[in-house]
Design a protein around this motif. Sequence first.
Motif, PDB file in Angstrom:
ATOM      1  N   ASP A 146      13.524  18.300   1.997  1.00 18.69           N
ATOM      2  CA  ASP A 146      14.944  17.969   1.690  1.00 18.69           C
ATOM      3  C   ASP A 146      15.111  16.183   2.141  1.00 18.69           C
ATOM      4  O   ASP A 146      15.850  15.902   2.551  1.00 18.69           O
ATOM      5  CB  ASP A 146      16.110  18.649   2.670  1.00 18.69           C
ATOM      6  N   LEU A 147      13.748  15.492   1.639  1.00 20.43           N
ATOM      7  CA  LEU A 147      13.748  14.197   2.019  1.00 20.43           C
ATOM      8  C   LEU A 147      14.341  13.154   1.128  1.00 20.43           C
ATOM      9  O   LEU A 147      14.474  12.027   1.349  1.00 20.43           O
ATOM     10  CB  LEU A 147      12.119  13.673   2.313  1.00 20.43           C
TER      11      LEU A 147
ATOM     12  N   HIS B  64      19.704  11.076   4.420  1.00 22.28           N
ATOM     13  CA  HIS B  64      20.942  11.467   3.458  1.00 22.28           C
ATOM     14  C   HIS B  64      22.250  10.590   3.869  1.00 22.28           C
ATOM     15  O   HIS B  64      22.496  10.517   5.153  1.00 22.28           O
ATOM     16  CB  HIS B  64      21.214  12.741   3.498  1.00 22.28           C
ATOM     17  N   LYS B  65      22.603  10.016   2.845  1.00 19.92           N
ATOM     18  CA  LYS B  65      23.681   9.226   3.297  1.00 19.92           C
ATOM     19  C   LYS B  65      24.993  10.109   3.842  1.00 19.92           C
ATOM     20  O   LYS B  65      25.816   9.788   4.492  1.00 19.92           O
ATOM     21  CB  LYS B  65      24.535   8.711   1.709  1.00 19.92           C
TER      22      LYS B  65
ATOM     23  N   LEU C 270       7.662  18.703  10.032  1.00 21.66           N
ATOM     24  CA  LEU C 270       8.527  19.550   9.114  1.00 21.66           C
ATOM     25  C   LEU C 270       9.745  19.892   9.174  1.00 21.66           C
ATOM     26  O   LEU C 270      10.524  20.524   8.740  1.00 21.66           O
ATOM     27  CB  LEU C 270       7.631  20.919   9.137  1.00 21.66           C
ATOM     28  N   LYS C 271      10.383  18.718  10.111  1.00 24.64           N
ATOM     29  CA  LYS C 271      11.900  18.986  10.351  1.00 24.64           C
ATOM     30  C   LYS C 271      12.640  18.297   9.022  1.00 24.64           C
ATOM     31  O   LYS C 271      12.413  17.173   8.644  1.00 24.64           O
ATOM     32  CB  LYS C 271      12.168  18.164  11.364  1.00 24.64           C
ATOM     33  N   PRO C 272      13.470  19.193   8.482  1.00 22.93           N
ATOM     34  CA  PRO C 272      14.029  18.611   7.394  1.00 22.93           C
ATOM     35  C   PRO C 272      15.010  17.594   7.656  1.00 22.93           C
ATOM     36  O   PRO C 272      15.639  17.434   8.405  1.00 22.93           O
ATOM     37  CB  PRO C 272      14.811  20.004   7.005  1.00 22.93           C
TER      38      PRO C 272
ATOM     39  N   THR D 269       5.286  11.802  14.389  1.00 21.87           N
ATOM     40  CA  THR D 269       6.107  12.025  12.971  1.00 21.87           C
ATOM     41  C   THR D 269       7.383  12.053  13.683  1.00 21.87           C
ATOM     42  O   THR D 269       8.074  11.213  13.730  1.00 21.87           O
ATOM     43  CB  THR D 269       5.684  13.344  12.237  1.00 21.87           C
ATOM     44  N   ASN D 270       8.051  13.296  13.842  1.00 22.30           N
ATOM     45  CA  ASN D 270       9.393  13.428  14.614  1.00 22.30           C
ATOM     46  C   ASN D 270       8.941  13.966  16.030  1.00 22.30           C
ATOM     47  O   ASN D 270       8.616  15.111  16.340  1.00 22.30           O
ATOM     48  CB  ASN D 270      10.170  14.421  14.061  1.00 22.30           C
ATOM     49  N   LEU D 271       9.194  13.083  16.968  1.00 20.43           N
ATOM     50  CA  LEU D 271       8.502  13.460  18.305  1.00 20.43           C
ATOM     51  C   LEU D 271       9.718  13.397  19.292  1.00 20.43           C
ATOM     52  O   LEU D 271      10.708  12.726  19.443  1.00 20.43           O
ATOM     53  CB  LEU D 271       7.812  12.463  18.925  1.00 20.43           C
TER      54      LEU D 271
END
Length: 447
Positions: A116-117, A202-203, A286-288, A347-349
Amino acid sequence: MALTIDQRDLEERAARLVDAARKAGADAADAVAMAGQSLSASVREGKVEETGRSESDGFTLRVFVGRRVASVSANALDDLDGLCERAVAMARVAPEDPFAGLAGQSELARDFPSLDLLDTYDVNADELRDAALAAEAAGLAVAGVSKSGGASASGGVGGIVLATSNGFSGSYLVSRHSLSMTAVAGEGTGMERDYDFDFRTHKADLDAPVDIGRRAGERAVRRLKPQKVDTCTTAIVFEPRAARSLVGHFAGAVNGASVARKTSFLRDLMGKPVFAPGISIVDDPLKPRSAGSRPFDGEGRTVAPLTMVEDGVLKAWFLDGPSARELGLESNARASRSGSGTSPGSTNLALSPGNISPEDLIREIGTGLYVTDLIGHGVNPVTGDYSRGVSGFWIENGELTYPVSEVTVAGNLKDMFARLRPANDPDLRFSTIAPTVAIEGLTLAGR
């Protein structure tokens, strides 16, 4: 702004590059194709300063001749064969790199998770202008704010394609939305400034402009009439914005390339306690809907969450192919494309939160400094020595009292990590996540 990036066209051009490189004599090759579009608007004192639209389009080809490697970049493929021939010629005279090479076929991603990027919201310049004006107006409405340092809003989309000569082809699109405001409080030599911002995929997730502006104004006003404090050894509490930098220093120290070069202060601590028991740090690509997410890494490998610290113990380095080979390990799919090649990174740390509120943590600290802003880059990556200018608020009797500026916090990151205590308020908005953290026994250099 309509999302008009043509992924199929990017994929075709990347594949053509790889095929042409093999025909030109490369033993192996990979190609990255990237494109981006964005709109932005900036305002100051109720007037539009600038609006802009930008578009980018570029390609990077990397070729391997044995263990020799070379890269070339271009914005257009007008002379595809000539570009590939030059790259192969460069590789043939390059020094051998024993750690160069593509990811093995068994490592390559075959299934790409939906993360969902991509936000299909169409950004337009009028909305960006109105959002920036609303943020600025909210900041100026805060009592004590004397002027605006400006506000800006942007939105865009980017696409990336990776193709390799051993059969990988993958692509994804990401969207980006941001909004920021800077407020100035006070007059003359007593002026102080601060800011607030948000950045989302996402806005719909973006904080409201009035909230961003109000927070910027409140932060600026709180900084008025700062005082100095005496040099001492005391506890330092970092708000989440400042604590993120500590997680960033950790990420740099567990970068496999730094470990291989012996330029990391954590290079000899694998499998040993680095943080206090109970603390974990996890990297999750893999965090959406998150800024650091991706369905594959920069070499086409399958990605998965990676525990870097478990119960305080260091468990992993960030590894791409070259750094893993140099260290005699296997890549954990943390390659990012970096100019002509790859480099390992996060990535997402996220630093795990504790079980105490920031208010209770400050009350338990009793006396110290609550840091809201960091100045300079005084960190030695080899030794871990830490010295940074800071500003914030003095803690007295477990409460924030007066603002403080022109002081320096010093210590060593090994000791700081070992004594770090997290609160339960992680700021989840960004790709580096940290809660409020407290560290006892740091040197505060003041008057």
